[in-house]
Each structure stands twice: as C-alpha cells, then as structure tokens.
Design a protein around this motif. Structure first.
Motif, PDB file in Angstrom:
ATOM      1  N   THR A  86      13.842  31.834 -16.047  1.00 44.92           N
ATOM      2  CA  THR A  86      14.090  32.551 -17.305  1.00 44.92           C
ATOM      3  C   THR A  86      14.088  34.059 -17.102  1.00 44.92           C
ATOM      4  OG1 THR A  86      11.741  32.644 -17.932  1.00 44.92           O
ATOM      5  CG2 THR A  86      12.980  30.697 -18.637  1.00 44.92           C
ATOM      6  N   ASP A  87      13.740  34.538 -15.891  1.00 45.12           N
ATOM      7  CA  ASP A  87      13.675  35.976 -15.637  1.00 45.12           C
ATOM      8  C   ASP A  87      15.038  36.566 -15.252  1.00 45.12           C
ATOM      9  OD1 ASP A  87      11.964  38.432 -15.170  1.00 45.12           O
ATOM     10  OD2 ASP A  87      12.845  38.213 -13.170  1.00 45.12           O
ATOM     11  N   TYR A  88      15.997  35.717 -14.935  1.00 45.73           N
ATOM     12  CA  TYR A  88      17.313  36.213 -14.538  1.00 45.73           C
ATOM     13  C   TYR A  88      18.092  36.676 -15.775  1.00 45.73           C
ATOM     14  CZ  TYR A  88      16.455  34.214  -9.918  1.00 45.73           C
ATOM     15  OH  TYR A  88      15.929  33.929  -8.679  1.00 45.73           O
ATOM     16  N   THR A  89      19.111  37.477 -15.539  1.00 48.92           N
ATOM     17  CA  THR A  89      19.935  37.988 -16.639  1.00 48.92           C
ATOM     18  C   THR A  89      20.641  36.832 -17.341  1.00 48.92           C
ATOM     19  OG1 THR A  89      20.301  40.060 -15.448  1.00 48.92           O
ATOM     20  CG2 THR A  89      21.825  39.544 -17.247  1.00 48.92           C
ATOM     21  N   LEU A  90      20.532  36.791 -18.663  1.00 42.67           N
ATOM     22  CA  LEU A  90      21.176  35.753 -19.459  1.00 42.67           C
ATOM     23  C   LEU A  90      22.479  36.295 -20.037  1.00 42.67           C
ATOM     24  CD1 LEU A  90      18.053  34.443 -21.430  1.00 42.67           C
ATOM     25  CD2 LEU A  90      18.937  33.645 -19.231  1.00 42.67           C
ATOM     26  N   VAL A  91      23.552  35.537 -19.874  1.00 37.57           N
ATOM     27  CA  VAL A  91      24.854  35.934 -20.422  1.00 37.57           C
ATOM     28  C   VAL A  91      25.474  34.731 -21.116  1.00 37.57           C
ATOM     29  CG1 VAL A  91      25.231  37.690 -18.643  1.00 37.57           C
ATOM     30  CG2 VAL A  91      26.107  35.373 -18.290  1.00 37.57           C
ATOM     31  N   GLU A  92      26.282  34.984 -22.118  1.00 32.60           N
ATOM     32  CA  GLU A  92      26.985  33.889 -22.780  1.00 32.60           C
ATOM     33  C   GLU A  92      27.869  33.165 -21.775  1.00 32.60           C
ATOM     34  OE1 GLU A  92      28.286  33.923 -26.863  1.00 32.60           O
ATOM     35  OE2 GLU A  92      27.878  36.074 -26.922  1.00 32.60           O
ATOM     36  N   GLU A  93      27.948  31.872 -21.918  1.00 34.29           N
ATOM     37  CA  GLU A  93      28.656  31.063 -20.947  1.00 34.29           C
ATOM     38  C   GLU A  93      30.106  31.505 -20.762  1.00 34.29           C
ATOM     39  OE1 GLU A  93      29.327  28.243 -18.048  1.00 34.29           O
ATOM     40  OE2 GLU A  93      27.450  29.038 -18.878  1.00 34.29           O
ATOM     41  N   SER A  94      30.722  32.006 -21.815  1.00 33.93           N
ATOM     42  CA  SER A  94      32.111  32.458 -21.708  1.00 33.93           C
ATOM     43  C   SER A  94      32.252  33.665 -20.775  1.00 33.93           C
ATOM     44  CB  SER A  94      32.662  32.815 -23.092  1.00 33.93           C
ATOM     45  OG  SER A  94      31.873  33.832 -23.694  1.00 33.93           O
ATOM     46  N   SER A  95      31.156  34.388 -20.546  1.00 36.28           N
ATOM     47  CA  SER A  95      31.175  35.566 -19.662  1.00 36.28           C
ATOM     48  C   SER A  95      30.363  35.333 -18.388  1.00 36.28           C
ATOM     49  CB  SER A  95      30.601  36.786 -20.410  1.00 36.28           C
ATOM     50  OG  SER A  95      31.301  37.031 -21.600  1.00 36.28           O
ATOM     51  N   TRP A  96      30.073  34.090 -18.085  1.00 38.11           N
ATOM     52  CA  TRP A  96      29.181  33.787 -16.970  1.00 38.11           C
ATOM     53  C   TRP A  96      29.764  34.242 -15.640  1.00 38.11           C
ATOM     54  CZ3 TRP A  96      29.778  30.821 -12.556  1.00 38.11           C
ATOM     55  CH2 TRP A  96      28.617  30.615 -11.797  1.00 38.11           C
ATOM     56  N   SER A  97      28.922  34.738 -14.763  1.00 42.35           N
ATOM     57  CA  SER A  97      29.284  35.059 -13.389  1.00 42.35           C
ATOM     58  C   SER A  97      28.092  34.764 -12.496  1.00 42.35           C
ATOM     59  CB  SER A  97      29.696  36.541 -13.261  1.00 42.35           C
ATOM     60  OG  SER A  97      28.620  37.395 -13.634  1.00 42.35           O
ATOM     61  N   TRP A  98      28.344  34.608 -11.206  1.00 37.84           N
ATOM     62  CA  TRP A  98      27.291  34.281 -10.250  1.00 37.84           C
ATOM     63  C   TRP A  98      26.193  35.343 -10.275  1.00 37.84           C
ATOM     64  CZ3 TRP A  98      26.438  29.951  -7.553  1.00 37.84           C
ATOM     65  CH2 TRP A  98      25.458  29.983  -6.549  1.00 37.84           C
ATOM     66  N   GLY A  99      24.950  34.878 -10.232  1.00 34.70           N
ATOM     67  CA  GLY A  99      23.807  35.775 -10.300  1.00 34.70           C
ATOM     68  C   GLY A  99      23.184  35.848 -11.673  1.00 34.70           C
ATOM     69  N   ASN A 100      23.848  35.257 -12.675  1.00 42.87           N
ATOM     70  CA  ASN A 100      23.338  35.223 -14.046  1.00 42.87           C
ATOM     71  C   ASN A 100      23.142  33.777 -14.485  1.00 42.87           C
ATOM     72  OD1 ASN A 100      23.681  38.129 -14.361  1.00 42.87           O
ATOM     73  ND2 ASN A 100      25.885  37.684 -14.451  1.00 42.87           N
ATOM     74  N   ILE A 101      22.390  33.593 -15.559  1.00 37.43           N
ATOM     75  CA  ILE A 101      22.202  32.271 -16.154  1.00 37.43           C
ATOM     76  C   ILE A 101      23.011  32.208 -17.439  1.00 37.43           C
ATOM     77  CG2 ILE A 101      20.557  30.642 -17.148  1.00 37.43           C
ATOM     78  CD1 ILE A 101      20.157  30.948 -14.198  1.00 37.43           C
ATOM     79  N   GLY A 116      12.980  30.614  -6.567  1.00 35.71           N
ATOM     80  CA  GLY A 116      14.035  31.321  -7.283  1.00 35.71           C
ATOM     81  C   GLY A 116      15.250  30.430  -7.455  1.00 35.71           C
ATOM     82  N   VAL A 117      16.193  30.893  -8.230  1.00 32.46           N
ATOM     83  CA  VAL A 117      17.425  30.142  -8.467  1.00 32.46           C
ATOM     84  C   VAL A 117      18.288  30.201  -7.219  1.00 32.46           C
ATOM     85  CG1 VAL A 117      19.546  30.052  -9.836  1.00 32.46           C
ATOM     86  CG2 VAL A 117      17.357  30.546 -10.951  1.00 32.46           C
ATOM     87  N   GLN A 118      18.803  29.036  -6.809  1.00 38.37           N
ATOM     88  CA  GLN A 118      19.681  28.980  -5.648  1.00 38.37           C
ATOM     89  C   GLN A 118      21.121  28.616  -6.019  1.00 38.37           C
ATOM     90  OE1 GLN A 118      18.742  25.909  -2.817  1.00 38.37           O
ATOM     91  NE2 GLN A 118      18.373  24.338  -4.376  1.00 38.37           N
ATOM     92  N   ASP A 119      21.318  28.019  -7.191  1.00 35.80           N
ATOM     93  CA  ASP A 119      22.676  27.717  -7.676  1.00 35.80           C
ATOM     94  C   ASP A 119      22.714  28.113  -9.151  1.00 35.80           C
ATOM     95  OD1 ASP A 119      25.094  26.717  -8.568  1.00 35.80           O
ATOM     96  OD2 ASP A 119      24.953  24.862  -7.412  1.00 35.80           O
ATOM     97  N   PHE A 120      23.373  29.214  -9.439  1.00 34.14           N
ATOM     98  CA  PHE A 120      23.358  29.767 -10.796  1.00 34.14           C
ATOM     99  C   PHE A 120      24.251  28.994 -11.756  1.00 34.14           C
ATOM    100  CE2 PHE A 120      21.869  33.196  -8.132  1.00 34.14           C
ATOM    101  CZ  PHE A 120      20.864  33.773  -8.883  1.00 34.14           C
ATOM    102  N   ASP A 121      25.013  28.050 -11.248  1.00 34.29           N
ATOM    103  CA  ASP A 121      25.869  27.236 -12.112  1.00 34.29           C
ATOM    104  C   ASP A 121      25.193  25.930 -12.507  1.00 34.29           C
ATOM    105  OD1 ASP A 121      28.210  27.070 -13.551  1.00 34.29           O
ATOM    106  OD2 ASP A 121      29.382  26.210 -11.924  1.00 34.29           O
ATOM    107  N   ALA A 122      23.999  25.676 -11.972  1.00 32.96           N
ATOM    108  CA  ALA A 122      23.341  24.383 -12.189  1.00 32.96           C
ATOM    109  C   ALA A 122      22.355  24.393 -13.341  1.00 32.96           C
ATOM    110  CB  ALA A 122      22.625  23.957 -10.905  1.00 32.96           C
ATOM    111  N   ILE A 123      22.041  25.566 -13.908  1.00 33.60           N
ATOM    112  CA  ILE A 123      21.057  25.670 -14.989  1.00 33.60           C
ATOM    113  C   ILE A 123      21.665  26.454 -16.148  1.00 33.60           C
ATOM    114  CG2 ILE A 123      18.769  26.515 -15.662  1.00 33.60           C
ATOM    115  CD1 ILE A 123      17.947  26.304 -12.719  1.00 33.60           C
ATOM    116  N   LYS A 124      21.553  25.901 -17.354  1.00 36.55           N
ATOM    117  CA  LYS A 124      22.009  26.576 -18.565  1.00 36.55           C
ATOM    118  C   LYS A 124      20.869  26.618 -19.554  1.00 36.55           C
ATOM    119  CE  LYS A 124      26.118  26.666 -16.709  1.00 36.55           C
ATOM    120  NZ  LYS A 124      26.665  27.921 -16.143  1.00 36.55           N
ATOM    121  N   MET A 125      20.939  27.558 -20.499  1.00 38.02           N
ATOM    122  CA  MET A 125      19.854  27.752 -21.467  1.00 38.02           C
ATOM    123  C   MET A 125      20.413  27.758 -22.886  1.00 38.02           C
ATOM    124  SD  MET A 125      17.256  28.468 -19.299  1.00 38.02           S
ATOM    125  CE  MET A 125      16.014  29.284 -20.275  1.00 38.02           C
ATOM    126  N   LEU A 126      19.583  27.311 -23.829  1.00 32.43           N
ATOM    127  CA  LEU A 126      19.893  27.417 -25.249  1.00 32.43           C
ATOM    128  C   LEU A 126      19.101  28.604 -25.797  1.00 32.43           C
ATOM    129  CD1 LEU A 126      21.465  26.132 -27.604  1.00 32.43           C
ATOM    130  CD2 LEU A 126      19.390  24.845 -28.156  1.00 32.43           C
TER     131      LEU A 126
END
Length: 408
Positions: A246-261, A394-404
């Motif tokens: 939950t400490d990583y940068t959160l971005v809306e899924e439509s703007s998602w890029s590697w390194g963010n959740i 830490g997160v190793q695959d930023f595409d494998a976890i999503k948040m509400l």
C-alpha cells in the motif's frame, strides 16, 4: 510446560467451534435480511435489529478467531522428534546456552563451521528451531501465507526483470527473419532488515528440565514476529523495514504504468455507492488480468470485511460466504478472503481492499539464520532473549495487485 489439547480433544472442539461459527452465520444472515427489509419498507432500520446485528457480527468474528487459533494449534508438531546427528549436537549446545549461558559448545560449533559467532551478535539457533518458527510464521502471518518467499544468504536480493521484451512475431518456414531487439532489463532490489523480539524467562522456567526450550522460544516469538511482519508487508515504508504494497504510488487503472499500483475508485468518498455497491467489487476483480485471477485473493481488515459481508447480488444471494471447512478461508465472489488487520479502514481516499495474485505480486526475502543473544543483566531477575531475524519485502510484479480506493 505445553498445555495443548490431545488430538481427540482438538478434533472434537474444532468441530464444535465450526458448528458454532456456522450457527452464528445463519443468525447473521437472518438478522441482516430483517434489517434490509426494514430499510426497504421504513425510513430506517429498527434500532433493536441494528444492535442485534452488531452483536451477531462480533460473535461471528470471535468464533472465526477461536477456530483459527484451534486450527493453528492442531497443526503444531513437536520439536522433539527424530533429527539427524548434526543438528542434535547443535541443539544440545544451544540448550546449554539458553538455560545456563554456557557459550562454549556454540562457539566451538560456529568455529568448526567457519561462521562468526561473536557474543555481541548472538548465536544461530538450531536449524529445526528456525524451520519451525518460519513454518509457524507462514501459518499465522496473513501476507506471508499468500506471498512468494525466497531465502537468501546475503543482506540483499536483486531480481532482474524484463521491462521491454524482444520483438517477436510469426514467420513462414523459409522466409527471412528480421533481426530482433534485445530485451530491456531492469533490476528490483530487496534489502533485508532486522526484526527482533525479546521474550523473557524466569530462573524457575530455565531450571525446569521438563520445559522444551526450543518449543518455548518458538511459542514466544511467533506472534511478535508475525504482527510486525504483517504491518510492514502491508504498509511498511522500506526504511528499516520491508516496503508494503500500500506504500507504492496509486494510480487509476486507466493510467497504470509499471512501478505503480492500479486502483479502481468507488466514486464515493469514504464509502461504497448506495446503489449496487457490489458492482465496484466486480470491477476490481475484472481489472486484474485473467492469468492473475486464477490464484487471486482479497485482502482487507475485519471492519471492511464486516461491510462487504452484508452485500448481496442481484438474485439476493450474499457475496461473502463462510469457509466450507475448519481452517479454510471465507470467500467473496468465489475468491478467498485474507484478513489483515493492518489494511486501512474504509475512509476517504483509502485503498481498503486489495485484490491480486500475491504469489506473483509480492516477494518476501528471508535471510538464513535466526540469532539469539542471552541477556541475564538488563532486567533482573528475568533473563531476556534478544532474538533477531532479517527479512525484506516489496512488490515484484506491479500488474498482479490492484486496489479498491474509496474516493470520488
């Protein structure tokens, strides 16, 4: 010594606990149905019904915790089983150090193994004790139980990842092949941080030969380690502790890029939409790619789970279902639910629900060796045992976890 129940008592009590849990769930369902009916036909739910529902929910949670504790206790093996000759020698020396502070045996063993055993850093515990502690942590630490775990011998684990792969494509058997670009590699770095616990023992306990000191140590440190680990895996900053997802940068899924959740927003600050609130959970599920959904889990705390437990689908069926057998997980939309108390509560802008394949998404790195330092001086008449392990994450695959995220 150990006051665990015998196997027949454990099975009988566990069966009764599960029966009590299912009975509480039936009462919860009936009470919540009554509350929903009152909301539909009146201006609000009757206060008696609301109070009863709160009591039933508390009983349901208590029954779940009681059942989980019994399952964990029934799975604990004895540390006194048969082991090979090498660990037995270490175990005997370790016993002498813990009970009487005799360092001679451990120093000789560590000198033989060419390891540094300086008393100011502590001594390495026997391998069977370390293995039992780690097994227990996996059983009671919610994030460790679903994440990937790697053991290393160094202070840092570096993992290369492909951020841009080579060009690929179909080609006829005899056609010319174009020269492909090399993959673009980057590196994830996971530092291991020191985690400690300091159980205390009395002289009477140390003198009691009937007490299994290995078992006592595992019992004393398992909960302390598990609580600290879970807090870090969820919300750690990466400074002197693992970095939580939950400490990583959160971005809306439509703007998602590697390194963010990536996040799905509820559209309401601090809550679910009044109309069809469950649709946001469905949106969250299908934000995750199909390859990740197969082994996905929901992660949330107890209060959030209480909120989603009241939700129904369009056919009037509850989305949250109790575990089918003792020791299993409850499910939400047919995906297992992991309860982690360090997840944020439902509040404005908080990512209170996570969903993903944590085995692929989050990596825990354990450095080999659990160390202990006996301290009979700092807290007389008690003897303190400063016990440390090193762990990172830490997160190793930023595409494998999503948040509400509960925001507009």
């Amino acid at each position: 010594m150990d006051n665990e129940m015998s196997a027949p008592e454990t099975k009988a009590d566990l069966a009764q606990a599960f029966t009590d849990f299912m009975g509480a769930f039936e009462v919860f369902r009936e009470t919540n149905d009554r509350r929903l009916a009152e909301l539909e036909h009146k201006s609000g739910a009757d206060v008696v019904t609301t109070d009863k529902l709160a009591r039933v929910e508390a009983a349901l949670d208590a029954n779940q915790r009681r059942m989980d504790e019994m399952v964990l206790k029934s799975h604990r093996p004895s540390l006194g089983g048969a082991v090979v000759a090498g660990p037995n020698e270490h175990k005997a020396a370790f016993e002498g150090y813990v009970r009487a502070g005799n360092e001679t045996g451990l120093r000789a063993l560590e000198k033989k193994a060419l390891t540094g055993g300086a008393s100011d850093a502590g001594f390495t515990v026997p391998v069977e004790v370390e293995a039992e502690v780690m097994r227990r942590l996996t059983a009671i630490s919610p994030i460790r139980s679903i994440a990937a775990v790697r053991q290393v011998s160094g202070a840092t684990y570096k993992k290369p990842i492909t951020s841009a792969g080579p060009v690929t494509g179909w080609v006829a058997e005899t056609a010319d092949r174009d020269v492909t670009d090399a993959p673009t590699l980057s590196e994830l770095k996971f530092d291991t941080m020191e985690l400690y616990a300091m159980p205390a023992a009395t002289a009477t306990l140390l003198d009691d030969t009937a007490v299994d000191m290995d078992q006592w140590l595992a019992d004393e440190i398992e909960t302390a380690f598990a609580e600290q680990e879970t807090a870090a895996f969820v919300a750690g900053t990466g400074t002197s502790k693992p970095r939580g997802f939950t400490d990583y940068t959160l971005v809306e899924e439509s703007s998602w890029s590697w390194g963010n959740i990536g996040v799905v927003k509820t559209g309401v600050n601090g809550g679910f939409p009044v109309s069809t609130p469950a649709d946001k959970l469905i949106d969250l599920v299908y934000t995750l790619k199909a390859g990740y959904r197969q082994n996905a889990h929901f992660v949330m705390n107890r209060s959030t789970q209480a909120a989603v437990r009241k939700m129904k689908d369009g056919d009037g069926s509850y989305l949250w279902m109790p575990p089918a057998i003792p020791g299993a997980r409850a499910s939400l939309l047919n995906f297992p639910v992991v309860e982690a108390e360090d997840m944020p509560d439902i509040a404005t802008d908080e990512p209170a629900i996570a969903f993903g394949d944590f085995r692929r998404g989050y990596l825990i790195v354990d450095r080999q060796g659990l160390k202990i330092l006996r301290d009979p001086y700092s807290s007389k008449p008690y003897v303190l045992f400063y016990t440390t392990k090193r762990v990172g994450g830490g997160v190793q695959d930023f595409d494998a976890i999503k948040m509400l995220q509960f925001s507009a």
